[in-house]
Design a protein around this motif. Structure first.
Motif, PDB file in Angstrom:
ATOM      1  N   ASP A  27       0.838  -1.205   0.000  1.00 22.65           N
ATOM      2  CA  ASP A  27       0.000   0.000   0.000  1.00 22.65           C
ATOM      3  C   ASP A  27       0.874   1.256   0.000  1.00 22.65           C
ATOM      4  OD1 ASP A  27      -2.272  -1.590   0.060  1.00 22.65           O
ATOM      5  OD2 ASP A  27      -2.669  -1.252   2.192  1.00 22.65           O
ATOM      6  N   PHE A  28       1.883   1.280   0.870  1.00 16.98           N
ATOM      7  CA  PHE A  28       2.783   2.422   0.986  1.00 16.98           C
ATOM      8  C   PHE A  28       3.545   2.658  -0.323  1.00 16.98           C
ATOM      9  CE2 PHE A  28       7.042   4.100   1.838  1.00 16.98           C
ATOM     10  CZ  PHE A  28       6.755   5.247   2.567  1.00 16.98           C
ATOM     11  N   TYR A  29       4.230   1.641  -0.835  1.00 16.98           N
ATOM     12  CA  TYR A  29       5.056   1.840  -2.024  1.00 16.98           C
ATOM     13  C   TYR A  29       4.227   2.054  -3.286  1.00 16.98           C
ATOM     14  CZ  TYR A  29       9.259   1.216   0.604  1.00 16.98           C
ATOM     15  OH  TYR A  29      10.274   1.407   1.499  1.00 16.98           O
ATOM     16  N   THR A  30       3.046   1.478  -3.363  1.00 13.15           N
ATOM     17  CA  THR A  30       2.176   1.757  -4.514  1.00 13.15           C
ATOM     18  C   THR A  30       1.817   3.235  -4.543  1.00 13.15           C
ATOM     19  OG1 THR A  30       1.305  -0.502  -4.575  1.00 13.15           O
ATOM     20  CG2 THR A  30      -0.039   1.217  -5.608  1.00 13.15           C
ATOM     21  N   LEU A  91       2.450   9.658   3.651  1.00 12.17           N
ATOM     22  CA  LEU A  91       1.856   9.843   4.977  1.00 12.17           C
ATOM     23  C   LEU A  91       0.447   9.266   5.041  1.00 12.17           C
ATOM     24  CD1 LEU A  91       2.994  13.461   5.929  1.00 12.17           C
ATOM     25  CD2 LEU A  91       4.013  11.278   6.629  1.00 12.17           C
ATOM     26  N   ALA A  92      -0.290   9.367   3.952  1.00 15.50           N
ATOM     27  CA  ALA A  92      -1.660   8.861   3.909  1.00 15.50           C
ATOM     28  C   ALA A  92      -1.719   7.337   3.815  1.00 15.50           C
ATOM     29  CB  ALA A  92      -2.407   9.479   2.721  1.00 15.50           C
ATOM     30  N   HIS A  93      -0.562   6.695   3.547  1.00 17.45           N
ATOM     31  CA  HIS A  93      -0.536   5.240   3.374  1.00 17.45           C
ATOM     32  C   HIS A  93       0.448   4.568   4.322  1.00 17.45           C
ATOM     33  CE1 HIS A  93      -2.631   6.490  -0.265  1.00 17.45           C
ATOM     34  NE2 HIS A  93      -3.219   5.310  -0.174  1.00 17.45           N
ATOM     35  N   GLY A  94       0.488   5.030   5.552  1.00 12.81           N
ATOM     36  CA  GLY A  94       1.252   4.342   6.579  1.00 12.81           C
ATOM     37  C   GLY A  94       2.624   4.886   6.878  1.00 12.81           C
TER      38      GLY A  94
END
Length: 142
Positions: A27-30, A91-94
């Motif tokens: 999720d973060f890297y995507t 920031l929005a993804h962890g």
């Protein structure tokens, strides 16, 4: 004797991060890579990859069973707006703030942001400015 062709031109062939929570990392890297216009090109139950970055779970066949330590990875941005977009998406993804977007003293026009990923890696997104980006490349023969 077998001959292998070796591609020279990039310093790094690939980087692998072995993470605790593959879904959180994906999720973060995507989110980060979407802002950089770098697609996730493949995934399995145990890992995913984009360009030279491979992220895998510890139990994946792509890993040796151990988590990687903390690393610093810096992604190049095409402009300052992309630095901001990556920072906010991360920031929005962890991700956790490790330095808001702004100029840094490393060289004139160095503009970067820093985020801690879900596994504690220090992720940087950097724009080097037009003067640095337009400088000619240097080729060194060994």
């Amino acid at each position: 004797m077998e001959t292998h062709q070796l591609h020279r031109g990039r310093l790094i062939d690939h980087i692998q991060l072995v993470v605790r929570d593959l879904k959180a990392s994906q999720d973060f890297y995507t989110a980060v890579l979407n802002e950089l216009e770098i697609p996730i090109v493949g995934s399995t139950d145990g890992y995913f990859w984009a360009d030279e970055l491979v992220v895998s779970s510890a139990d994946s066949v792509a890993a040796s069973g151990l988590l990687t330590g903390r690393h610093h990875l810096a992604f190049q941005a095409k402009n300052r707006e992309t630095v901001h977009a990556v920072y906010h998406a991360a920031l929005a993804h962890g991700g956790k703030d490790n330095g808001a977007p702004g100029e840094r003293p490393y060289h004139p026009a160095y503009y970067a942001a820093f985020i801690i990923d879900p596994d504690g890696n220090n992720i940087e997104v950097v724009y080097h400015g037009e003067a640095v980006r337009s400088a000619p490349s240097v080729v060194i023969d060994f």
